[in-house]
Motif scaffolding. Sequence first.
Motif, PDB file in Angstrom:
ATOM      1  N   GLY A 156       0.787  -1.225   0.000  1.00 33.27           N
ATOM      2  CA  GLY A 156       0.000   0.000   0.000  1.00 33.27           C
ATOM      3  C   GLY A 156       0.816   1.270   0.000  1.00 33.27           C
ATOM      4  N   LYS A 157       2.158   1.171  -0.148  1.00 31.25           N
ATOM      5  CA  LYS A 157       3.021   2.352  -0.054  1.00 31.25           C
ATOM      6  C   LYS A 157       3.731   2.670  -1.360  1.00 31.25           C
ATOM      7  CE  LYS A 157       3.889   0.839   4.666  1.00 31.25           C
ATOM      8  NZ  LYS A 157       4.906   0.262   5.564  1.00 31.25           N
ATOM      9  N   GLY A 158       3.389   1.948  -2.431  1.00 30.31           N
ATOM     10  CA  GLY A 158       4.128   2.087  -3.673  1.00 30.31           C
ATOM     11  C   GLY A 158       3.653   3.166  -4.606  1.00 30.31           C
ATOM     12  N   VAL A 159       2.888   4.124  -4.097  1.00 31.48           N
ATOM     13  CA  VAL A 159       2.399   5.226  -4.918  1.00 31.48           C
ATOM     14  C   VAL A 159       3.059   6.520  -4.436  1.00 31.48           C
ATOM     15  CG1 VAL A 159       0.392   6.549  -5.656  1.00 31.48           C
ATOM     16  CG2 VAL A 159       0.205   4.072  -5.344  1.00 31.48           C
ATOM     17  N   ILE A 160       3.750   7.202  -5.338  1.00 33.76           N
ATOM     18  CA  ILE A 160       4.451   8.439  -5.003  1.00 33.76           C
ATOM     19  C   ILE A 160       3.811   9.587  -5.780  1.00 33.76           C
ATOM     20  CG2 ILE A 160       6.683   9.595  -4.902  1.00 33.76           C
ATOM     21  CD1 ILE A 160       6.554   7.000  -3.293  1.00 33.76           C
ATOM     22  N   ILE A 161       3.513  10.681  -5.069  1.00 39.05           N
ATOM     23  CA  ILE A 161       2.950  11.874  -5.707  1.00 39.05           C
ATOM     24  C   ILE A 161       3.961  13.001  -5.564  1.00 39.05           C
ATOM     25  CG2 ILE A 161       0.981  13.448  -5.811  1.00 39.05           C
ATOM     26  CD1 ILE A 161      -0.684  11.303  -4.423  1.00 39.05           C
ATOM     27  N   PRO A 162       4.887  13.126  -6.511  1.00 40.77           N
ATOM     28  CA  PRO A 162       5.933  14.154  -6.390  1.00 40.77           C
ATOM     29  C   PRO A 162       5.378  15.553  -6.621  1.00 40.77           C
ATOM     30  CG  PRO A 162       6.130  13.011  -8.483  1.00 40.77           C
ATOM     31  CD  PRO A 162       5.041  12.313  -7.721  1.00 40.77           C
ATOM     32  N   ALA A 163       5.973  16.528  -5.930  1.00 42.07           N
ATOM     33  CA  ALA A 163       5.531  17.917  -6.059  1.00 42.07           C
ATOM     34  C   ALA A 163       6.311  18.674  -7.123  1.00 42.07           C
ATOM     35  CB  ALA A 163       5.665  18.627  -4.715  1.00 42.07           C
ATOM     36  N   SER A 164       7.351  18.071  -7.655  1.00 40.84           N
ATOM     37  CA  SER A 164       8.178  18.737  -8.667  1.00 40.84           C
ATOM     38  C   SER A 164       8.856  17.679  -9.521  1.00 40.84           C
ATOM     39  CB  SER A 164       9.235  19.615  -8.001  1.00 40.84           C
ATOM     40  OG  SER A 164      10.142  18.808  -7.260  1.00 40.84           O
ATOM     41  N   GLN A 169      12.095  12.687 -10.285  1.00 34.21           N
ATOM     42  CA  GLN A 169      13.326  12.000 -10.670  1.00 34.21           C
ATOM     43  C   GLN A 169      13.924  11.241  -9.481  1.00 34.21           C
ATOM     44  OE1 GLN A 169      14.210  11.533 -13.573  1.00 34.21           O
ATOM     45  NE2 GLN A 169      13.775  13.278 -14.919  1.00 34.21           N
ATOM     46  N   GLN A 170      13.831  11.829  -8.302  1.00 35.17           N
ATOM     47  CA  GLN A 170      14.343  11.147  -7.113  1.00 35.17           C
ATOM     48  C   GLN A 170      13.530   9.894  -6.821  1.00 35.17           C
ATOM     49  OE1 GLN A 170      17.170  11.907  -5.289  1.00 35.17           O
ATOM     50  NE2 GLN A 170      16.746   9.914  -4.375  1.00 35.17           N
ATOM     51  N   ALA A 171      12.198   9.998  -6.997  1.00 37.18           N
ATOM     52  CA  ALA A 171      11.336   8.833  -6.767  1.00 37.18           C
ATOM     53  C   ALA A 171      11.680   7.702  -7.732  1.00 37.18           C
ATOM     54  CB  ALA A 171       9.873   9.233  -6.913  1.00 37.18           C
ATOM     55  N   LEU A 172      11.940   8.047  -9.008  1.00 37.98           N
ATOM     56  CA  LEU A 172      12.341   7.031  -9.984  1.00 37.98           C
ATOM     57  C   LEU A 172      13.614   6.327  -9.533  1.00 37.98           C
ATOM     58  CD1 LEU A 172      11.801   8.721 -13.470  1.00 37.98           C
ATOM     59  CD2 LEU A 172      10.419   6.930 -12.415  1.00 37.98           C
ATOM     60  N   LYS A 173      14.589   7.106  -9.080  1.00 39.47           N
ATOM     61  CA  LYS A 173      15.850   6.529  -8.616  1.00 39.47           C
ATOM     62  C   LYS A 173      15.621   5.622  -7.415  1.00 39.47           C
ATOM     63  CE  LYS A 173      20.481   7.894  -7.033  1.00 39.47           C
ATOM     64  NZ  LYS A 173      20.392   7.217  -5.729  1.00 39.47           N
ATOM     65  N   ASP A 174      14.813   6.093  -6.453  1.00 39.19           N
ATOM     66  CA  ASP A 174      14.545   5.297  -5.249  1.00 39.19           C
ATOM     67  C   ASP A 174      13.900   3.961  -5.601  1.00 39.19           C
ATOM     68  OD1 ASP A 174      15.549   7.378  -3.752  1.00 39.19           O
ATOM     69  OD2 ASP A 174      13.574   8.185  -3.218  1.00 39.19           O
ATOM     70  N   ILE A 175      12.949   3.998  -6.551  1.00 36.02           N
ATOM     71  CA  ILE A 175      12.182   2.788  -6.864  1.00 36.02           C
ATOM     72  C   ILE A 175      12.946   1.852  -7.791  1.00 36.02           C
ATOM     73  CG2 ILE A 175      10.075   1.914  -7.957  1.00 36.02           C
ATOM     74  CD1 ILE A 175       8.696   4.527  -7.108  1.00 36.02           C
ATOM     75  N   MET A 176      13.503   2.402  -8.878  1.00 33.79           N
ATOM     76  CA  MET A 176      14.042   1.540  -9.929  1.00 33.79           C
ATOM     77  C   MET A 176      15.529   1.222  -9.749  1.00 33.79           C
ATOM     78  SD  MET A 176      12.028   2.907 -13.322  1.00 33.79           S
ATOM     79  CE  MET A 176      12.043   1.281 -14.104  1.00 33.79           C
ATOM     80  N   LEU A 177      16.294   2.136  -9.175  1.00 31.65           N
ATOM     81  CA  LEU A 177      17.726   1.879  -8.988  1.00 31.65           C
ATOM     82  C   LEU A 177      18.042   1.415  -7.568  1.00 31.65           C
ATOM     83  CD1 LEU A 177      19.426   4.799 -10.967  1.00 31.65           C
ATOM     84  CD2 LEU A 177      18.852   2.490 -11.755  1.00 31.65           C
ATOM     85  N   ASP A 178      17.519   2.136  -6.578  1.00 33.42           N
ATOM     86  CA  ASP A 178      17.793   1.773  -5.183  1.00 33.42           C
ATOM     87  C   ASP A 178      16.858   0.690  -4.668  1.00 33.42           C
ATOM     88  OD1 ASP A 178      19.702   3.722  -5.341  1.00 33.42           O
ATOM     89  OD2 ASP A 178      18.503   5.254  -4.319  1.00 33.42           O
ATOM     90  N   ARG A 179      15.845   0.338  -5.473  1.00 30.19           N
ATOM     91  CA  ARG A 179      14.922  -0.777  -5.184  1.00 30.19           C
ATOM     92  C   ARG A 179      14.266  -0.644  -3.809  1.00 30.19           C
ATOM     93  NH1 ARG A 179      15.086  -4.843  -8.621  1.00 30.19           N
ATOM     94  NH2 ARG A 179      14.516  -6.416  -7.064  1.00 30.19           N
ATOM     95  N   GLU A 180      13.717   0.558  -3.560  1.00 25.95           N
ATOM     96  CA  GLU A 180      13.043   0.818  -2.286  1.00 25.95           C
ATOM     97  C   GLU A 180      11.909  -0.172  -2.032  1.00 25.95           C
ATOM     98  OE1 GLU A 180      10.598   4.459  -0.093  1.00 25.95           O
ATOM     99  OE2 GLU A 180      11.930   4.891  -1.772  1.00 25.95           O
ATOM    100  N   ALA A 184       8.900  -5.192  -6.650  1.00 24.77           N
ATOM    101  CA  ALA A 184       7.656  -4.488  -6.996  1.00 24.77           C
ATOM    102  C   ALA A 184       7.925  -3.287  -7.885  1.00 24.77           C
ATOM    103  CB  ALA A 184       6.926  -4.042  -5.730  1.00 24.77           C
ATOM    104  N   GLY A 185       9.156  -2.744  -7.812  1.00 24.43           N
ATOM    105  CA  GLY A 185       9.494  -1.565  -8.599  1.00 24.43           C
ATOM    106  C   GLY A 185      10.278  -1.857  -9.861  1.00 24.43           C
ATOM    107  N   ASP A 186      10.372  -3.146 -10.244  1.00 20.69           N
ATOM    108  CA  ASP A 186      11.072  -3.470 -11.493  1.00 20.69           C
ATOM    109  C   ASP A 186      10.364  -2.856 -12.691  1.00 20.69           C
ATOM    110  OD1 ASP A 186      12.933  -4.837 -10.072  1.00 20.69           O
ATOM    111  OD2 ASP A 186      12.163  -6.834 -10.551  1.00 20.69           O
ATOM    112  N   GLU A 187       9.064  -2.717 -12.578  1.00 20.24           N
ATOM    113  CA  GLU A 187       8.269  -2.053 -13.609  1.00 20.24           C
ATOM    114  C   GLU A 187       7.433  -0.986 -12.920  1.00 20.24           C
ATOM    115  OE1 GLU A 187       5.810  -3.454 -17.572  1.00 20.24           O
ATOM    116  OE2 GLU A 187       5.590  -4.625 -15.740  1.00 20.24           O
TER     117      GLU A 187
END
Length: 768
Positions: A156-164, A169-180, A184-187
């Motif tokens: 239930g925490k895999g939805v990010i609503i960025p303000a900028s 871009q940071q959210a993409l890095k956290d999910i796809m590169l840092d595998r937060e 679940a974030g492979d796609e």
Amino acid sequence: MEPIRILLVGNGGREHALAWKLSQSPRVELIIAVPGNGGTSTCPKVTNIDSVKADHYPGLVALAQSHSINLVIPGPEAPLVDGIEGYFRAAGIRCYGPSKLAARMEGSKTFSKDFMKKYNIPTAAYENFSHYDSARKYIDTVDHNVVIKASGLAAGKGVIIPASKEEAQQALKDIMLDREFGAAGDEIVIEEFLEGDELSILSFSDGYTIRSLPPAQDHKRIFDGDRGPNTGGMGCYAPTNIANQKLIEEIERTILQPTIDGMRRDRVPFVGTLFTGLMITKGGPKCLEYNVRFGDPETQTLLPLMSEDTDLAEIMIACTEGWLDAVSIKIESKCSATVVVAAGGYPGSYAKGNPIEVGNPPFETNMFHAGTVVKEGNLLTSGGRVIAAQSTADTLEDAVKKAYLGVDSIKFDNMFYRKDIAHRAFEADAATREALTYASAGVNIDVGNEFVERIKKAVASTRRLGADAEIGGFGGEVDLDTAGYINSPVMVGAIDGVGTKLMIAQAMKKHDTVGIDLVAMNVNDLQLNLENAAAFVEGVAAACIDANCALVGGETAEMPGMYQRDDYDAAGAAIGVMTRELRLPQKNLMVEGDLLIGLASNGVHSNGFSLVRRVLDREGLSYTDPAPWDNSTTTGLSLLTPTRIYVRSLLKVTNKGLIKGLSHITGGGLTENIPRMLPSHLAAEVDVTKWQLPGVFKWLKQAGNITSVEMGRTFNTGIGMVAVVNNANVEQVITELEGSGETVSVIGRLVHRSMDDGCILLNLESWD
């Protein structure tokens, strides 16, 4: 009919609520919860078993067979996405939940978004990405706000609503590169950010028919005001006030039924609970996402709205056997609210193993356990979301209040919960609620102003040497020199009272602070039973010391029949002397462009309390309740904060001739009081964004649905004193006042008065 023997898989608040409702079925004779929690263990007919892991599906099948289980209910999404239904179908045991293929509706955001597109189900524009660089480049090209979703399960925490874009871009890095969120974030899905009101609808389905529970609205963010990171859900309420019958029918016609029909056409019929997340936009309802199980905390909120004779177990069997259209689901015409209590630190790291105490909840209030466990007879915390208080009532306001009373009976170290559950419903209601005014509370400023104008002639008729007999200012003057007392100073007098704030002092049995108020209301304008009376006078004396004046006399009178029991009233007079060159206001020296300096107030001070009490009464708020604007104190004690005394601070600048005029902001607010010190050709232009509206006024405005204009002509709104200062003196004045402990803001300037308005408040919409 055969008795129903249930295997319930899971250990959260959702599972406790399911066990609670299922145990009420006369057909249910046994419920085994694997592993269950500290709450499920207290439900009738329920036994917790932790000898088999909840994700060891062959072991669960064996456990079910050994206990003659004939209905399996997986609570969380993970077992359903893993395909738990197939294990029990192969064993010939009913499983309430979708197949592994159907569970992809939650297990893969990319699958569900493509499904929506295929069947023309309204949703946000989107793109799917499995490569970080492609997603990063896409973010750079879009010119609208986005939502980034991990495609797989993320609790239930895999939805990010960025303000900028930077946050995106940071959210993409956290999910796809840092595998937060791990695999679940492979796609990911990047979709258009939709604006509107969110709704959740839980629907029973047998693959053909749907039966929905009332729309609910949850609170995902951790902090009040929908701020902070996402959680599994911090609270919920139902039904929502935005979902009328017409809207519900539109949702069923355009989203829910097409979803069920589309899955059947794809040969993966959906059986179980479909949880549909919706955004109600200006263009109509749009689907945000699907979940394939009961929501949490929606389940805790909605199941108590089902009537006692609605059999949840029978509904589930009807879904598994394809005869849901033969089942009646009755919903009580009540409201429900749930407040989740979490461990401090959640959704980050948090402690486990803390002892919990749960007292007796109020009537129609349930305690649904989530992260709890019983060890050696002791109830301990074992998760982030620990427990929830849920209440039903005839109105949402009452349901929310009862839920928070339930929270009061929960005790464990470092517990945390949101204080604003259902705030969106109350904000929406404000638009249709009666807008309270000072006049509706019995105080009509316009009538008062008319009265002053009417008596001015009579007052002026008493004019004599040394006394001009004018009213409407902040005090009266007697020029002793003009009256014949050569080389004598000017005497200034002010008379005022405390008003209906005394009623709060009576209710709280606290009388010292209103004694301070009495002095403040008089000296700021210058620049009972025995125990109650003593406390009052002691407060007066303390305030006189603060104001550097002497308490030289007083009069008391008993008036049987006039005042009841401990009722009393109070009025005071302050007398001071000044030299002529320091007389204020200096209207002849005021010019366009002079600046207005505001000194912060301590709170409501001593005016507007007729309206304050009216708001409290409508909200059903007691003086002993926690203050909604300050949980560190009670409503009554907060409101009794005494009026700030500015005398010592102001004398340091008035004695140096740095001030042209002073206005004590009392009844009538900024709008009515500032013009009292100005010449007829000048007006005050005040920018209300130059200071923060204090919490007590924000709450009063929202709860009373008070317009910004009415706020400005009733309360001090955070500014207790206003000074007119020449531009050249502003820096020195601010420095000296701040050095005396005042909070000072430049709030406006003097402008030419072109109309009757002596005070123009700019940017009032910032208070909305």
